[in-house]
Design a protein around this motif. Structure first.
Motif, PDB file in Angstrom:
ATOM      1  N   ASP A   1       0.813  -1.224   0.000  1.00  0.00           N
ATOM      2  CA  ASP A   1       0.000   0.000   0.000  1.00  0.00           C
ATOM      3  C   ASP A   1       0.846   1.274   0.000  1.00  0.00           C
ATOM      4  OD1 ASP A   1      -2.710   0.110  -0.450  1.00  0.00           O
ATOM      5  OD2 ASP A   1      -3.259  -0.554   1.547  1.00  0.00           O
ATOM      6  N   PRO A   2       1.692   1.508   1.018  1.00  0.00           N
ATOM      7  CA  PRO A   2       2.449   2.770   1.020  1.00  0.00           C
ATOM      8  C   PRO A   2       3.426   2.889  -0.144  1.00  0.00           C
ATOM      9  CG  PRO A   2       3.242   1.291   2.745  1.00  0.00           C
ATOM     10  CD  PRO A   2       1.989   0.684   2.196  1.00  0.00           C
ATOM     11  N   ILE A   3       3.991   1.747  -0.569  1.00  0.00           N
ATOM     12  CA  ILE A   3       4.954   1.788  -1.686  1.00  0.00           C
ATOM     13  C   ILE A   3       4.272   2.248  -2.966  1.00  0.00           C
ATOM     14  CG2 ILE A   3       6.436   0.369  -3.163  1.00  0.00           C
ATOM     15  CD1 ILE A   3       6.963  -1.411  -0.711  1.00  0.00           C
ATOM     16  N   LEU A   4       3.094   1.688  -3.258  1.00  0.00           N
ATOM     17  CA  LEU A   4       2.416   1.982  -4.517  1.00  0.00           C
ATOM     18  C   LEU A   4       1.612   3.282  -4.464  1.00  0.00           C
ATOM     19  CD1 LEU A   4       1.223  -1.641  -5.413  1.00  0.00           C
ATOM     20  CD2 LEU A   4       3.142  -0.383  -6.393  1.00  0.00           C
ATOM     21  N   ILE A   5       1.097   3.631  -3.288  1.00  0.00           N
ATOM     22  CA  ILE A   5       0.317   4.863  -3.175  1.00  0.00           C
ATOM     23  C   ILE A   5       1.220   6.094  -3.237  1.00  0.00           C
ATOM     24  CG2 ILE A   5      -1.120   6.263  -1.622  1.00  0.00           C
ATOM     25  CD1 ILE A   5      -2.376   3.654  -0.622  1.00  0.00           C
ATOM     26  N   PHE A   6       2.334   6.079  -2.461  1.00  0.00           N
ATOM     27  CA  PHE A   6       3.191   7.269  -2.353  1.00  0.00           C
ATOM     28  C   PHE A   6       4.472   7.172  -3.187  1.00  0.00           C
ATOM     29  CE2 PHE A   6       0.974   6.768   1.775  1.00  0.00           C
ATOM     30  CZ  PHE A   6       0.143   7.877   1.675  1.00  0.00           C
ATOM     31  N   GLY A   7       4.783   5.960  -3.682  1.00  0.00           N
ATOM     32  CA  GLY A   7       6.002   5.774  -4.459  1.00  0.00           C
ATOM     33  C   GLY A   7       7.196   5.489  -3.572  1.00  0.00           C
ATOM     34  N   TRP A   8       8.158   4.763  -4.131  1.00  0.00           N
ATOM     35  CA  TRP A   8       9.372   4.439  -3.383  1.00  0.00           C
ATOM     36  C   TRP A   8      10.458   4.029  -4.364  1.00  0.00           C
ATOM     37  CZ3 TRP A   8      11.848  -0.452  -2.084  1.00  0.00           C
ATOM     38  CH2 TRP A   8      12.839  -0.334  -1.093  1.00  0.00           C
ATOM     39  N   GLY A   9      11.580   4.733  -4.371  1.00  0.00           N
ATOM     40  CA  GLY A   9      12.651   4.421  -5.309  1.00  0.00           C
ATOM     41  C   GLY A   9      12.153   4.534  -6.745  1.00  0.00           C
ATOM     42  N   PRO A  10      12.324   3.460  -7.544  1.00  0.00           N
ATOM     43  CA  PRO A  10      11.891   3.502  -8.943  1.00  0.00           C
ATOM     44  C   PRO A  10      10.376   3.387  -9.125  1.00  0.00           C
ATOM     45  CG  PRO A  10      12.765   1.336  -8.433  1.00  0.00           C
ATOM     46  CD  PRO A  10      13.009   2.194  -7.217  1.00  0.00           C
ATOM     47  N   VAL A  11       9.662   3.038  -8.040  1.00  0.00           N
ATOM     48  CA  VAL A  11       8.202   2.885  -8.126  1.00  0.00           C
ATOM     49  C   VAL A  11       7.551   4.259  -8.043  1.00  0.00           C
ATOM     50  CG1 VAL A  11       6.158   1.830  -7.097  1.00  0.00           C
ATOM     51  CG2 VAL A  11       8.357   0.623  -7.031  1.00  0.00           C
ATOM     52  N   PRO A  12       6.771   4.658  -9.068  1.00  0.00           N
ATOM     53  CA  PRO A  12       6.136   5.984  -9.035  1.00  0.00           C
ATOM     54  C   PRO A  12       4.955   6.027  -8.060  1.00  0.00           C
ATOM     55  CG  PRO A  12       5.404   4.758 -10.960  1.00  0.00           C
ATOM     56  CD  PRO A  12       6.444   3.908 -10.302  1.00  0.00           C
ATOM     57  N   ALA A  13       4.626   7.209  -7.569  1.00  0.00           N
ATOM     58  CA  ALA A  13       3.443   7.393  -6.721  1.00  0.00           C
ATOM     59  C   ALA A  13       2.189   7.230  -7.581  1.00  0.00           C
ATOM     60  CB  ALA A  13       3.475   8.771  -6.074  1.00  0.00           C
ATOM     61  N   MET A  14       1.299   6.319  -7.179  1.00  0.00           N
ATOM     62  CA  MET A  14       0.114   6.009  -7.983  1.00  0.00           C
ATOM     63  C   MET A  14      -1.193   6.461  -7.336  1.00  0.00           C
ATOM     64  SD  MET A  14       1.233   2.170  -9.210  1.00  0.00           S
ATOM     65  CE  MET A  14      -0.196   1.988 -10.287  1.00  0.00           C
ATOM     66  N   GLY A  15      -1.122   7.012  -6.113  1.00  0.00           N
ATOM     67  CA  GLY A  15      -2.338   7.482  -5.465  1.00  0.00           C
ATOM     68  C   GLY A  15      -3.323   6.348  -5.201  1.00  0.00           C
TER      69      GLY A  15
END
Length: 453
Positions: A183-197
């Protein structure tokens, strides 16, 4: 082998100890399963009131699909558990296979319909044009993955019907943990993973469902609890029909809840986005506060169904009354805890004062009725377990549309949102009285018929 041992325990061991042994693993599993919504709500709430309101609008729709899955799981568990009680293992295994096929097809069709009609559905619920893009972002992913949601739920029902409540709980727990991580990784983004809300919240759930499917199918195969080979005199359609005979009324009863929630959301929408957001938070709080109720509603039916299959109706009556007494006492304790924690709970889920105040108001009033609401839910699951699904359906109609929605609406006219919450508590109390008297009457009639044979 495990199924046979578990079945003997359900038919012979002390009732209170057996129910507790079956229920405690389910409590853990449900807590993590419910965390899907609670964790989503918490992290989405950090994005602001509009994203939180948008996800709150999705609850009646997502719960409609979940309700179909739950209903089919109830039908699956009732049919299979009765086969185990009557020592018909081959039929139980084939019915497990039939349930997996049936549920995947029905949920896929319902989700496709929801996907195609997404905009008019949420417009009817009162969602504004500003919230619609956020709703579409979330629901587009959710609908696509919903078939992956139903498979672990039905697989868990097959496991519970055999008397194994520990393994399904572990499967549910693994899904909840994965959802909380992603959840927090995909919602807010982390490293190469963009924030997806809000899209990230839906995608996190989808990933956890994929893992759940793989786990449950592997376990069912390993324990040899499903078989595609039909026993003599049984066909795929005849097995599906048995499951549908209980599952469809049970699903219909469950679907009444999101329908009632949709009506309530439309009523509350008149008070503005903060009220809708607060009601969405309150719904998640109710889910957490009802963990014990939901756990017993999953562990009690296999106990009842197996004893019905073995003709042991006295144990059915004792188990029903034991479960109701336990729920009333435990929910009183939970209400006191919620009162003590009202301020930090409201603060955790909202960053706006208007939302915060309504969340606290919800906590002060609505949990007063959770004990009696639990009595209704357990009576509903008990009716399904004794293969009386129409009575369970009527009980849901009475609770939601004879009492809950009318009493809540009347309360809102008298005392605004305060009165709306009070009306809900009164409605649950009235329904609980009817449920208890009705189920006991049905049991007495069944016992009299058995004695006359």
């Amino acid at each position: 082998m495990k199924a046979a041992v578990a079945s003997r325990a359900l038919l012979n061991d002390p009732i209170g100890k057996t129910l507790w042994r079956m229920t405690w693993p389910v409590i853990f599993g449900i807590a993590t399963l419910i965390s899907f919504n609670v964790v989503d709500t918490f992290f989405v709430g950090l994005l602001g009131t509009e994203p939180l309101a948008a996800v709150s609008f999705t609850f009646p729709v997502t719960f409609t699909v979940v309700s179909l899955s739950i209903g089919l799981g109830i039908g699956t568990s009732a049919v299979i558990a009765r086969h185990y009680g009557a020592e018909q293992g081959e039929k139980a295994h084939f019915d497990g296979y039939a349930a997996l096929v049936l549920s995947a097809v029905l949920v896929a069709l319902l989700s496709l319909l929801g996907y195609l009609l997404m905009t008019p559905i949420f417009a009817l619920l009162g969602a504004s044009q500003t919230l619609m893009p956020l709703i579409r972002d979330y629901m587009s992913i959710w609908f696509i993955g919903s078939t992956l949601l139903v498979t672990p739920m039905i697989g868990n029902a097959v496991l519970r019907a055999s008397g194994d409540t520990r393994t399904p709980s572990l499967i549910m727990a693994s899904g909840g943990v994965l959802n909380a991580i992603f959840d927090p990784i995909l919602i807010f983004g982390w490293g190469p993973v963009p924030a997806m809300g809000v899209q990230g919240a839906a995608l996190a759930s989808l990933i956890s469902w994929v893992v759940g499917v793989a786990l449950v199918l592997w376990l069912l195969q390993r324990e040899k609890l499903i078989s595609w080979i039909a026993p003599a005199g049984t066909t795929l359609w005849s097995s599906m029909r048995q499951i549908l005979r209980i599952g469809l009324p049970a699903a219909s009863a469950n679907m009444l809840t999101p329908l009632a929630m949709a009506v309530m959301t439309a009523i509350i929408a008149a008070y503005g986005a903060p009220a809708v957001a607060a009601f969405g938070v309150g719904s998640r709080i109710e889910s957490l506060a009802s963990i014990l109720i939901l756990a017993l509603s999953m562990s009690l039916p296999p106990f009842i169904s197996q004893n019905v299959g073995a003709g042991r109706y006295q144990r059915v009556e004792q188990a029903y009354k034991t479960a109701l007494a336990a729920i009333m006492a435990l929910q009183l304790v939970i209400y006191v805890l919620l009162l003590l924690l009202a301020d930090p709970i409201a603060a955790a889920f909202s960053q706006e004062q208007a939302v915060d105040e309504i969340v606290k108001l919800f906590i002060y009033i609505m949990p007063l009725g959770y004990g009696v609401q639990g009595c209704v839910i357990l009576t509903n699951s008990s009716f399904n377990a004794i293969h009386q699904p129409i009575k369970a359906l009527w009980l849901s109609v009475i609770r939601l549309f004879v009492f809950f929605v009318p009493c809540s609406y009347l309360g809102s006219l008298i005392a605004d949102i305060h009165g709306l919450f009070v009306g809900g508590v009164i409605a649950n109390l009235l329904t609980a009285v009817i449920a208890y008297l009705w189920f006991n009457q049905v049991l007495k009639q069944t016992l009299a018929q058995q004695a006359a044979r």
